[in-house]
Design a protein around this motif. Structure first.
Motif, PDB file in Angstrom:
ATOM      1  N   THR A  26      30.144  45.425  40.856  1.00  0.00           N
ATOM      2  CA  THR A  26      29.742  45.320  42.262  1.00  0.00           C
ATOM      3  C   THR A  26      30.922  45.622  43.179  1.00  0.00           C
ATOM      4  O   THR A  26      30.797  46.383  44.139  1.00  0.00           O
ATOM      5  N   LEU A  27      32.081  45.039  42.900  1.00  0.00           N
ATOM      6  CA  LEU A  27      33.267  45.258  43.720  1.00  0.00           C
ATOM      7  C   LEU A  27      33.657  46.734  43.744  1.00  0.00           C
ATOM      8  O   LEU A  27      33.892  47.307  44.804  1.00  0.00           O
ATOM      9  N   PHE A  28      33.738  47.351  42.572  1.00  0.00           N
ATOM     10  CA  PHE A  28      34.178  48.740  42.468  1.00  0.00           C
ATOM     11  C   PHE A  28      33.067  49.749  42.773  1.00  0.00           C
ATOM     12  O   PHE A  28      33.338  50.927  42.950  1.00  0.00           O
ATOM     13  N   VAL A  94      35.939  44.348  54.573  1.00  0.00           N
ATOM     14  CA  VAL A  94      35.360  43.065  54.987  1.00  0.00           C
ATOM     15  C   VAL A  94      33.841  43.156  54.916  1.00  0.00           C
ATOM     16  O   VAL A  94      33.177  42.277  54.346  1.00  0.00           O
ATOM     17  N   ALA A  95      33.281  44.226  55.463  1.00  0.00           N
ATOM     18  CA  ALA A  95      31.821  44.398  55.454  1.00  0.00           C
ATOM     19  C   ALA A  95      31.291  44.502  54.029  1.00  0.00           C
ATOM     20  O   ALA A  95      30.252  43.915  53.696  1.00  0.00           O
ATOM     21  N   ARG A  96      31.994  45.220  53.177  1.00  0.00           N
ATOM     22  CA  ARG A  96      31.547  45.384  51.787  1.00  0.00           C
ATOM     23  C   ARG A  96      31.606  44.066  51.016  1.00  0.00           C
ATOM     24  O   ARG A  96      30.684  43.742  50.259  1.00  0.00           O
ATOM     25  N   ILE A 102      30.995  38.052  48.489  1.00  0.00           N
ATOM     26  CA  ILE A 102      32.302  37.662  47.961  1.00  0.00           C
ATOM     27  C   ILE A 102      33.112  37.020  49.083  1.00  0.00           C
ATOM     28  O   ILE A 102      33.410  37.656  50.096  1.00  0.00           O
ATOM     29  N   ALA A 103      33.454  35.746  48.895  1.00  0.00           N
ATOM     30  CA  ALA A 103      34.258  35.024  49.890  1.00  0.00           C
ATOM     31  C   ALA A 103      35.635  35.669  50.001  1.00  0.00           C
ATOM     32  O   ALA A 103      36.204  36.127  49.005  1.00  0.00           O
ATOM     33  N   HIS A 104      36.179  35.681  51.221  1.00  0.00           N
ATOM     34  CA  HIS A 104      37.482  36.298  51.451  1.00  0.00           C
ATOM     35  C   HIS A 104      38.178  35.646  52.640  1.00  0.00           C
ATOM     36  O   HIS A 104      37.577  34.849  53.369  1.00  0.00           O
ATOM     37  N   PRO A 121      35.618  35.851  39.549  1.00  0.00           N
ATOM     38  CA  PRO A 121      34.963  34.669  38.959  1.00  0.00           C
ATOM     39  C   PRO A 121      35.897  33.717  38.213  1.00  0.00           C
ATOM     40  O   PRO A 121      35.587  32.535  38.061  1.00  0.00           O
ATOM     41  N   ASP A 122      37.055  34.208  37.727  1.00  0.00           N
ATOM     42  CA  ASP A 122      38.027  33.347  37.049  1.00  0.00           C
ATOM     43  C   ASP A 122      39.111  32.852  37.998  1.00  0.00           C
ATOM     44  O   ASP A 122      40.119  32.311  37.559  1.00  0.00           O
ATOM     45  N   ASN A 123      38.915  33.054  39.281  1.00  0.00           N
ATOM     46  CA  ASN A 123      39.846  32.628  40.325  1.00  0.00           C
ATOM     47  C   ASN A 123      41.096  33.494  40.388  1.00  0.00           C
ATOM     48  O   ASN A 123      42.095  33.109  40.997  1.00  0.00           O
ATOM     49  N   ILE A 124      41.087  34.659  39.767  1.00  0.00           N
ATOM     50  CA  ILE A 124      42.234  35.564  39.827  1.00  0.00           C
ATOM     51  C   ILE A 124      42.340  36.106  41.253  1.00  0.00           C
ATOM     52  O   ILE A 124      41.365  36.591  41.823  1.00  0.00           O
ATOM     53  N   ALA A 125      43.535  36.007  41.812  1.00  0.00           N
ATOM     54  CA  ALA A 125      43.777  36.410  43.192  1.00  0.00           C
ATOM     55  C   ALA A 125      43.841  37.932  43.295  1.00  0.00           C
ATOM     56  O   ALA A 125      44.593  38.589  42.572  1.00  0.00           O
TER      57      ALA A 125
END
Length: 134
Positions: A26-28, A94-96, A102-104, A121-125
């Motif tokens: 989803t992100l990519f 931001v819009a995506r 996805i919280a940001h 999901p694993d809290n990786i920054a």
């Protein structure tokens, strides 16, 4: 002496490969280019091809390392992974991220550049980062 080379890939270890693969897909906005057990049988990797030729891999290992439940950048090791963008592109990211749920952090500005921080999901920054215009 040759110039120091660019990064070719980043590989992170995840706790739930299926969930992380879906999240990063989803992100990519892309499907993995590789999804297989490594020849030694010690780990499985799912790999995404990013713009500029960088590969981003998700790994699961046949044996566990530490007892840590999730990533914490305050521990020794990786602090975060930053994806390059321009300052005008930050609004689009931001819009995506909002559209994907996805919280940001929103866009934060500093003298060394501007960025948006978020976590997998694993809290990786993770971060979208734009250097200062100049």
């Amino acid at each position: 002496m040759p110039a120091f080379p660019a990064l070719t890939h980043v590989a992170i270890t995840v706790s739930d490969l299926a969930a992380s693969t879906a999240w990063y897909q989803t992100l990519f906005d892309a499907k993995p280019v590789l999804d297989e057990d490594e020849e030694s049988g010690n780990f499985h990797h799912t790999v995404f091809a990013l713009a500029g030729g960088t590969l981003f891999g998700l790994h699961t290992h046949s044996s566990s390392g530490s007892d840590a439940d999730s990533f914490d950048e305050r521990n020794v090791g990786l602090d975060h992974v930053a994806f390059a963008c321009t300052r005008p592109e930050l609004e689009e990211w931001v819009a995506r991220l909002d559209k994907a749920g996805i919280a940001h952090s929103g866009i934060k500005h500093a003298h060394y550049g501007s960025g948006i921080s978020f976590r997998d999901p694993d809290n990786i920054a993770l971060e979208f980062f734009a250097p200062p215009a100049g």
